[in-house]
Design a protein around this motif. Structure first.
Motif, mmCIF file in Angstrom:
data_model
loop_
_atom_site.group_PDB
_atom_site.id
_atom_site.type_symbol
_atom_site.label_atom_id
_atom_site.label_comp_id
_atom_site.label_asym_id
_atom_site.label_seq_id
_atom_site.Cartn_x
_atom_site.Cartn_y
_atom_site.Cartn_z
ATOM 1 N N THR A 231 20.344 -20.666 -19.793
ATOM 2 C CA THR A 231 19.181 -21.556 -19.981
ATOM 3 C C THR A 231 19.198 -22.741 -19.004
ATOM 4 O O THR A 231 18.220 -23.477 -18.915
ATOM 5 N N TYR B 106 12.979 -29.012 -16.842
ATOM 6 C CA TYR B 106 14.384 -29.001 -16.403
ATOM 7 C C TYR B 106 15.286 -29.032 -17.634
ATOM 8 O O TYR B 106 15.189 -29.952 -18.434
ATOM 9 N N ARG B 107 16.142 -28.019 -17.758
ATOM 10 C CA ARG B 107 17.000 -27.964 -18.947
ATOM 11 C C ARG B 107 18.473 -28.078 -18.531
ATOM 12 O O ARG B 107 18.945 -27.309 -17.696
ATOM 13 N N PHE B 108 19.178 -28.990 -19.133
ATOM 14 C CA PHE B 108 20.622 -29.203 -18.928
ATOM 15 C C PHE B 108 20.988 -29.306 -17.438
ATOM 16 O O PHE B 108 22.000 -28.760 -17.009
ATOM 17 N N LEU C 227 24.599 -31.159 -26.667
ATOM 18 C CA LEU C 227 23.558 -30.440 -25.920
ATOM 19 C C LEU C 227 22.286 -30.261 -26.752
ATOM 20 O O LEU C 227 21.178 -30.267 -26.221
ATOM 21 N N PHE D 176 21.110 -32.383 -15.835
ATOM 22 C CA PHE D 176 21.805 -33.674 -15.722
ATOM 23 C C PHE D 176 21.606 -34.294 -14.331
ATOM 24 O O PHE D 176 22.557 -34.814 -13.745
ATOM 25 N N GLU E 215 20.470 -33.342 -26.355
ATOM 26 C CA GLU E 215 19.905 -33.340 -24.988
ATOM 27 C C GLU E 215 18.641 -32.487 -24.929
ATOM 28 O O GLU E 215 17.645 -32.867 -24.309
ATOM 29 N N ILE F 288 19.899 -21.137 -29.793
ATOM 30 C CA ILE F 288 21.255 -20.686 -29.426
ATOM 31 C C ILE F 288 22.290 -21.714 -29.877
ATOM 32 O O ILE F 288 23.343 -21.359 -30.413
ATOM 33 N N LEU G 130 13.878 -33.188 -23.757
ATOM 34 C CA LEU G 130 13.269 -32.597 -22.554
ATOM 35 C C LEU G 130 11.898 -33.218 -22.300
ATOM 36 O O LEU G 130 11.143 -33.466 -23.244
ATOM 37 N N GLU G 131 11.625 -33.447 -20.995
ATOM 38 C CA GLU G 131 10.316 -34.021 -20.647
ATOM 39 C C GLU G 131 9.305 -32.885 -20.563
ATOM 40 O O GLU G 131 9.267 -32.144 -19.575
ATOM 41 N N TRP H 225 14.320 -22.112 -27.332
ATOM 42 C CA TRP H 225 15.357 -21.088 -27.097
ATOM 43 C C TRP H 225 16.756 -21.710 -27.023
ATOM 44 O O TRP H 225 17.657 -21.279 -27.764
ATOM 45 N N PRO H 226 16.964 -22.743 -26.162
ATOM 46 C CA PRO H 226 18.323 -23.316 -26.143
ATOM 47 C C PRO H 226 18.734 -23.905 -27.485
ATOM 48 O O PRO H 226 19.891 -23.790 -27.882
#
Lengths: 515, 187
Positions: free
Chosen positions: A181, A191-193, B23, A195, B26, B48, B30-31, B44-45
């Protein structure tokens, strides 16, 4: 008629100088890596990947497939002759193969293994050719729910079959799915993870996960064991192959048939790689074979069953890869990567365009020629191949690391990718040390994007109604199979726990208690 | 002692649980522009991560609550990652050499870090030489010949045959790479 016609075209392509050289090279590399403990066929395929970057697609896939198929065979040489299994899949060959060699028949044991590899390989290749077109037609009717169910089935069987702990296998799978992901989300562009790191913005290519976990991780693991072989090859062993007679072959016809069918079928199931098929084939022989009580004492059935099973699984694995684009093992994942690097998406569309159809049938034909070629080379060059064991482990490991690093760098000409594989190499070592199986994580990283895309598309099309996966015929069947695949190890565990908890029967207790 | 072992056994799951929780938080930041009635890119993340956290929490609790029972409570299955040691009951347990691992990993990290500075040839020559020494290989003529020959062969194959532009390094080390490239006819 169409299939045979295309197969004939494929065969004629194979015998062009370029494809033939690549095939022979692949067979030799596959044999060398499978003889060497700690390398293995997956690493062989991974290390060969950078060489395919500048090749046309046809020889690229032929090279990798040849390494894959011959990697299931040559490990038998050292297992039978020196009691050194090149790969875990060769362990069952120690029980009867090495025993037969100890009885003074090493050449006969090698002959049985050769016949088994030839039979299993040719049978499963024929099944693959027969099933490829019908399977691709079924795949053409796949919608997003069916695709998700197929990928889900793959993920659950991987978990059910991989590793020594179910919980650790699940954790490994989730980590792999999570790695997939990272980067820009394909539907919303979020944008995922990442950083704010430019390295992570493009995501983590699963080839890097594969190279790091299987390649570098294994080298670190071997380094921590002092880079030592488990046994020493003896120089006085006669290295020769004697074929069994037709009469002897007729006597084990049921074993040959049983293991060929089993190996091919298990190969089609994602996750059930060569090690699983080798052990399951041996186990079935132990349960249903005519001479099951004598298995382990040097019987041909004990050599034939695992060898047929492991070689037959290769063509089985190619079926979901070519028809659905779903890789079921580490080696097929690398082959998928090679397809994608050449801008070709494996799947049912490969069978509709005459140009790509010719490529597919060349690959299929290469399996037939590869199986025959590896047996011929095994027969004549066995003495040379087993000499690989004499290469110092320090030298060999340094070569493996260099291949991993150059392979990672070559992907995008970027040192950042090299750092990625170092991170995954360390993670691979940590996983191994903490007894988390690696293959669920790798397959999670590979199948994750497929699973996410098909799931999100289904949710958009069916207004977030997840019951669609169970309502449609094909996806419903696959989902039920997935639940069974997950439920089986849990049920077995529960029964095993109950059996352990039960107090011993009084008669048995009395017999063991002298008082 | 037993309690300490048990705690050490739970450490990987506790670390993973903590990481997954971080996470998850985090993923919630998300933007994105939300579309009514549609699952967002965080779904989805997050799904999981929930599964990961649940599995870690289960294992953590199971290990903490387990008494003196040393048997593995989880089902044992045959897998592709099973090692020869696990599958072959007669195999002798492997001896561990942690110092070799640390040195090997250290020189690998140093190699990657110096690749852009020394260039592929010099960095690879030094790395293979050191790696083989770490691997307890001590025949010096073979060591030098194989690391030198190997580095040159890799450079030739990947730069001349496979057309990959390997790092040539920075001044003054790049002069060595450039000279070798000229000798090999690499442009």
């Amino acid at each position: 008629m169409g299939t045979l016609h295309y197969l004939w075209i494929g065969l004629s392509h194979i015998f062009t100088p370029q494809d033939l050289i690549v095939l022979v090279a692949g067979l030799l590399v596959g044999m060398a890596v499978s003889v060497m403990p700690g390398l293995g066929l997956v690493m062989g395929v991974v290390l060969a990947l950078p060489f395919t970057y500048r090749m046309p697609i046809e020889p690229s896939i032929i090279l990798l497939t040849a390494i894959y198929v011959s990697g299931t065979y040559a490990g038998c040489f050292t297992a039978i002759l020196y009691r050194i299994p090149g790969e875990p899949m060769d362990v069952p060959l120690l029980w009867d193969g090495y025993s037969m060699a100890q009885k003074g028949q090493p050449a006969k044991a090698l002959g049985w293994a050769l016949v088994a590899a030839l039979t299993g390989g040719l049978f499963s290749s024929a099944v693959m050719v027969a099933l490829a077109v019908p399977m691709s037609r079924v795949a053409l009717s796949f919608g997003p729910p069916d695709y998700f169910a197929a990928v889900f089935f793959g993920l659950t069987t991987v978990v059910a079959l991989a590793g020594t702990s179910l919980v650790n296998a699940f954790i490994s799978l989730f980590v792999g799915l999570l790695v997939a992901t990272v980067g820009v989300d394909p539907i919303y562009g979020a944008y995922r993870f990442t950083f704010d790191s430019p390295i992570l913005e493009n995501g983590v290519p699963y080839v890097m996960v594969l190279v790091g976990m299987y390649g570098l991780g294994e080298v670190f693991n071997r380094l921590s064991q002092g880079l030592k072989l488990h046994g020493e090859p003896r120089s006085d062993t006669r290295v020769k192959t004697d074929f069994p007679s037709w009469r002897e072959l007729w006597l084990i016809r049921k074993t040959l048939a049983r293991s060929s069918v089993l190996g091919t079928l298990l190969g089609i199931v994602p996750g059930a790689g060569a090690t699983v098929t080798s052990f399951v084939s041996y186990g079935i022989e132990k349960q249903y074979g005519e001479r099951r009580q004598l298995l382990g004492t040097g019987l041909p059935e004990g050599i034939v069953a695992p060898q047929v099973g492991s070689t037959a699984s290769v063509a089985g694995h190619m079926i979901p890869l070519l028809t659905l684009g779903i890789p079921g093992s580490g080696a097929t994942a690398v082959i998928l990567a090679a397809f994608l690097l050449h801008g070709v998406q494996p799947g049912p569309m490969l069978f509709t365009d005459p140009g790509s159809k010719a490529v597919v049938y060349t690959i299929l034909a290469s399996l037939f020629v590869g199986v025959i070629g590896m047996c011929v080379m095994g027969f004549f060059w066995i003495r040379v191949i087993v000499k690989v064991l004499r290469i110092p482990q320090g030298v060999l490991s340094a070569i493996v690391v260099l291949f991993c690093i150059v392979g990672a760098y070559a992907n995008r000409n970027s040192v950042s990718d090299v750092w990625v594989i170092v991170v995954f190499g360390v993670l691979g070592y940590a996983f191994d040390k903490l007894r988390f199986p690696i293959s669920p994580m790798v397959l999670g990283a590979i199948l994750g994007p497929l699973a996410e895309n098909s799931y999100m598309q289904t949710m958009i099309s069916y207004h977030n109604d997840w019951t669609v996966f169970f309502r449609e015929g094909l996806s419903g069947t696959l989902m039920v199979l997935s639940l069974l695949a997950m439920g089986y190890p849990l049920a077995r565990h529960y029964l095993e726990k109950r059996r352990r908890a039960r107090p011993p029967a009084p008669r048995a207790a009395a017999r063991t208690d002298p008082a | 002692m037993r309690a300490a072992t048990r705690l050490a056994g739970t450490a990987p799951y506790a670390v993973l649980l903590g990481l997954a929780a971080y996470l998850f938080q985090e993923a919630g930041q998300l933007e994105i522009t939300r579309i009514e009635g549609r699952l967002g890119p965080d779904f989805w993340p997050k799904a999981i991560l929930v599964l990961l956290m649940a599995t870690c929490a289960y294992e953590l609790l199971r290990r903490l609550l387990r008494g003196s029972d040393a048997r593995p409570a989880e089902p044992v299955t045959l897998g592709e990652d099973a090692t020869v040691d696990e599958l072959e009951p007669d195999a002798a347990p492997a001896r561990r050499y942690p110092h070799l691992l640390w040195i090997g990993a250290g020189i690998t990290v140093a190699y990657v870090a110096l690749l852009d500075v020394l260039g592929f040839f010099l960095a690879t020559f030094l790395y293979t030489l050191l790696f083989m020494l770490v691997g307890r290989y001590r025949r010096w003529p073979v060591l030098i010949a194989s690391s030198l020959g190997g580095s040159l062969l890799f450079m030739f194959v990947f730069m001349k045959v496979v057309y990959i532009s390997l790092p040539i390094g920075r001044e003054p080390f790049s002069a060595v790479s450039v000279a070798l490239m000229q000798l090999m006819g690499i442009r």
